[in-house]
Design a protein around this motif. Structure first.
Motif, mmCIF file in Angstrom:
data_model
loop_
_atom_site.group_PDB
_atom_site.id
_atom_site.type_symbol
_atom_site.label_atom_id
_atom_site.label_comp_id
_atom_site.label_asym_id
_atom_site.label_seq_id
_atom_site.Cartn_x
_atom_site.Cartn_y
_atom_site.Cartn_z
ATOM 1 N N LEU A 119 -12.299 -29.261 22.348
ATOM 2 C CA LEU A 119 -12.697 -29.201 23.756
ATOM 3 C C LEU A 119 -11.672 -28.458 24.598
ATOM 4 C CD1 LEU A 119 -14.106 -32.814 24.348
ATOM 5 C CD2 LEU A 119 -15.402 -30.673 24.310
ATOM 6 N N VAL A 120 -10.388 -28.761 24.358
ATOM 7 C CA VAL A 120 -9.341 -28.154 25.167
ATOM 8 C C VAL A 120 -9.045 -26.722 24.729
ATOM 9 C CG1 VAL A 120 -6.914 -28.287 25.844
ATOM 10 C CG2 VAL A 120 -8.276 -30.362 25.744
ATOM 11 N N ARG A 121 -8.828 -26.531 23.429
ATOM 12 C CA ARG A 121 -8.329 -25.240 22.953
ATOM 13 C C ARG A 121 -9.416 -24.212 22.668
ATOM 14 N NH1 ARG A 121 -3.080 -25.173 21.092
ATOM 15 N NH2 ARG A 121 -1.902 -26.916 21.969
ATOM 16 N N SER A 122 -10.616 -24.672 22.320
ATOM 17 C CA SER A 122 -11.656 -23.706 21.958
ATOM 18 C C SER A 122 -12.737 -23.552 23.021
ATOM 19 C CB SER A 122 -12.312 -24.110 20.627
ATOM 20 O OG SER A 122 -11.387 -23.990 19.572
ATOM 21 N N TYR B 102 -5.966 -16.975 20.015
ATOM 22 C CA TYR B 102 -6.337 -16.676 18.630
ATOM 23 C C TYR B 102 -5.812 -17.754 17.678
ATOM 24 C CZ TYR B 102 -6.340 -14.460 14.041
ATOM 25 O OH TYR B 102 -6.511 -14.210 12.709
ATOM 26 N N GLY B 103 -4.538 -18.128 17.847
ATOM 27 C CA GLY B 103 -3.954 -19.148 16.980
ATOM 28 C C GLY B 103 -4.665 -20.485 17.102
ATOM 29 N N SER B 104 -5.083 -20.814 18.321
ATOM 30 C CA SER B 104 -5.809 -22.070 18.536
ATOM 31 C C SER B 104 -7.148 -22.078 17.804
ATOM 32 C CB SER B 104 -6.041 -22.299 20.031
ATOM 33 O OG SER B 104 -4.823 -22.534 20.700
ATOM 34 N N GLN B 105 -7.811 -20.911 17.780
ATOM 35 C CA GLN B 105 -9.106 -20.847 17.082
ATOM 36 C C GLN B 105 -8.915 -20.968 15.572
ATOM 37 O OE1 GLN B 105 -11.170 -21.294 19.516
ATOM 38 N NE2 GLN B 105 -9.365 -20.724 20.721
ATOM 39 N N VAL B 106 -7.820 -20.393 15.070
ATOM 40 C CA VAL B 106 -7.509 -20.538 13.644
ATOM 41 C C VAL B 106 -7.309 -22.012 13.306
ATOM 42 C CG1 VAL B 106 -5.796 -20.052 11.848
ATOM 43 C CG2 VAL B 106 -6.520 -18.231 13.406
ATOM 44 N N TRP B 107 -6.552 -22.713 14.152
ATOM 45 C CA TRP B 107 -6.293 -24.125 13.899
ATOM 46 C C TRP B 107 -7.565 -24.955 14.071
ATOM 47 C CZ3 TRP B 107 -2.879 -26.436 11.182
ATOM 48 C CH2 TRP B 107 -2.674 -27.813 11.305
ATOM 49 N N SER B 108 -8.402 -24.601 15.041
ATOM 50 C CA SER B 108 -9.671 -25.310 15.246
ATOM 51 C C SER B 108 -10.544 -25.230 13.996
ATOM 52 C CB SER B 108 -10.433 -24.732 16.445
ATOM 53 O OG SER B 108 -9.793 -25.037 17.661
ATOM 54 N N LEU C 42 0.160 -24.118 33.886
ATOM 55 C CA LEU C 42 -1.217 -24.308 33.426
ATOM 56 C C LEU C 42 -1.291 -24.200 31.906
ATOM 57 C CD1 LEU C 42 -4.273 -24.632 33.840
ATOM 58 C CD2 LEU C 42 -4.394 -22.148 34.197
ATOM 59 N N ILE C 43 -0.613 -23.203 31.355
ATOM 60 C CA ILE C 43 -0.603 -23.011 29.905
ATOM 61 C C ILE C 43 0.053 -24.201 29.212
ATOM 62 C CG2 ILE C 43 0.281 -21.559 28.028
ATOM 63 C CD1 ILE C 43 0.168 -19.213 30.062
ATOM 64 N N ILE C 44 1.167 -24.663 29.771
ATOM 65 C CA ILE C 44 1.869 -25.815 29.200
ATOM 66 C C ILE C 44 0.966 -27.047 29.213
ATOM 67 C CG2 ILE C 44 3.750 -27.453 29.600
ATOM 68 C CD1 ILE C 44 5.422 -25.041 30.595
ATOM 69 N N PHE C 45 0.297 -27.278 30.341
ATOM 70 C CA PHE C 45 -0.572 -28.460 30.447
ATOM 71 C C PHE C 45 -1.685 -28.409 29.407
ATOM 72 C CE2 PHE C 45 -4.166 -30.858 32.077
ATOM 73 C CZ PHE C 45 -3.568 -32.074 32.392
ATOM 74 N N LEU C 46 -2.340 -27.266 29.289
ATOM 75 C CA LEU C 46 -3.426 -27.134 28.311
ATOM 76 C C LEU C 46 -2.907 -27.282 26.878
ATOM 77 C CD1 LEU C 46 -5.375 -24.150 29.907
ATOM 78 C CD2 LEU C 46 -6.144 -26.527 29.776
ATOM 79 N N THR D 178 -3.088 -32.646 24.606
ATOM 80 C CA THR D 178 -3.551 -33.314 23.379
ATOM 81 C C THR D 178 -2.397 -33.639 22.424
ATOM 82 O OG1 THR D 178 -3.958 -31.164 22.326
ATOM 83 C CG2 THR D 178 -5.826 -32.207 23.459
ATOM 84 N N SER D 179 -1.161 -33.457 22.886
ATOM 85 C CA SER D 179 -0.016 -33.555 21.980
ATOM 86 C C SER D 179 0.216 -34.958 21.426
ATOM 87 C CB SER D 179 1.258 -33.081 22.689
ATOM 88 O OG SER D 179 2.358 -33.090 21.814
ATOM 89 N N VAL D 180 -0.014 -35.989 22.234
ATOM 90 C CA VAL D 180 0.247 -37.348 21.757
ATOM 91 C C VAL D 180 -0.664 -37.694 20.584
ATOM 92 C CG1 VAL D 180 0.155 -39.790 22.344
ATOM 93 C CG2 VAL D 180 1.193 -38.167 23.940
ATOM 94 N N VAL D 181 -1.962 -37.434 20.745
ATOM 95 C CA VAL D 181 -2.884 -37.725 19.641
ATOM 96 C C VAL D 181 -2.629 -36.782 18.467
ATOM 97 C CG1 VAL D 181 -4.773 -36.253 20.484
ATOM 98 C CG2 VAL D 181 -5.290 -38.206 19.023
ATOM 99 N N GLN D 182 -2.273 -35.536 18.763
ATOM 100 C CA GLN D 182 -2.009 -34.575 17.692
ATOM 101 C C GLN D 182 -0.816 -34.991 16.847
ATOM 102 O OE1 GLN D 182 -2.173 -30.117 18.160
ATOM 103 N NE2 GLN D 182 0.041 -30.313 18.055
ATOM 104 N N ASN D 183 0.293 -35.332 17.493
ATOM 105 C CA ASN D 183 1.497 -35.673 16.736
ATOM 106 C C ASN D 183 1.388 -37.030 16.056
ATOM 107 O OD1 ASN D 183 3.812 -33.574 17.012
ATOM 108 N ND2 ASN D 183 2.848 -33.610 19.029
ATOM 109 N N SER D 184 0.619 -37.945 16.644
ATOM 110 C CA SER D 184 0.347 -39.220 15.958
ATOM 111 C C SER D 184 -0.442 -38.958 14.680
ATOM 112 C CB SER D 184 -0.431 -40.153 16.875
ATOM 113 O OG SER D 184 0.300 -40.443 18.048
#
Length: 230
Positions: free
Chosen positions: A165-168, A209-215, A120-124, A128-134
């Motif tokens: 939407l996904v991380r926050s 926490y790290g996701s919110q920092v990046w958001s 579940l953690i891996i999926f979440l 968004t990795s494809v759009v993120q890395n692009s």
């Protein structure tokens, strides 16, 4: 995947005319995109079939064990890239992230339990990795290429919105419920020690926490770019 990371940089250098560090960065992003598509495609059927909230510490099937081992191998390769191409800044955040991910997945493999919760953690984390890395590639090369600049601008809003939407929104709710479920699991502490569950909890808390920092960084950057273009 390791072959992609090692074999593609010379192709990028000769074909796109980019520098060595940029070529390695782009190759690593492409490796991450391939890995993300694979693990999301593998994990989704598992998550739809069996709820990780109801079976957070269930015994791993051989297929689940493979998926976690695959993700651990990718994370180790990515960590090696970070350490050999260190650029500081956000790399510190990724370094902490990778430490927790490797520790988490290693205990899942060692105890042969809990694969569903980490899937579940891996999926979440990877959906968004494809759009993120692009977007990462576009941002990295935008000063060298007008095409990269267009990719960067076109993906800025979709990436920012999808990440938020996904991380926050989704992840904090789902992962908090997940933490609650494995602390209440009957397999703790008979099959999985409290110390391991505490490690999982810290890893999830650090990830949220790290996701919110990046958001926040994404929102701030997007607002600044809009002001400049206004």
């Amino acid at each position: 995947l390791g072959g992609l990371s090692v074999g593609l940089p010379p192709v990028f250098q000769r074909g796109l005319g980019v520098g060595r560090s940029d070529a390695w960065f782009c190759a690593n992003c492409l490796m991450a995109m391939v890995q993300a598509v694979l693990v999301c495609a593998w994990a989704l059927p598992e998550l739809l079939e069996t709820s990780p909230m109801e079976h957070p510490t269930a015994e791993n099937t051989p297929w689940q064990q493979f998926q976690v081992a695959f993700q651990l191998a990718f994370t180790s390769i990515d960590l090696l890239y970070l350490l050999t191409h260190w650029e500081g800044g956000a790399y510190w955040l990724y370094l902490v992230h990778h430490f927790f991910v490797i520790s988490y997945e290693a205990t899942i493999l060692a105890y042969r339990r809990g694969a569903l919760n980490v899937l579940l953690i891996i999926f979440l984390g990877e959906v968004t990795s494809v759009v993120q890395n692009s977007w990462f590639i576009g941002r990295r090369l935008r000063k060298q290429s007008s095409a990269a600049q267009r990719v960067y601008e076109a993906l800025s809003l979709p990436y920012t919105v999808s990440y938020l939407l996904v991380r926050s929104i989704a992840s904090p709710v789902l992962l908090s419920a997940l933490v609650w479920s494995f602390w209440r699991s009957p397999d703790v502490p008979t099959e999985i020690p409290y110390a391991v569950v505490a490690l999982w909890t810290m890893a999830i808390a650090a990830g949220i926490y790290g996701s919110q920092v990046w958001s926040l960084k994404l929102l701030s950057g997007y607002r600044k770019s809009k002001k400049k273009s206004a």
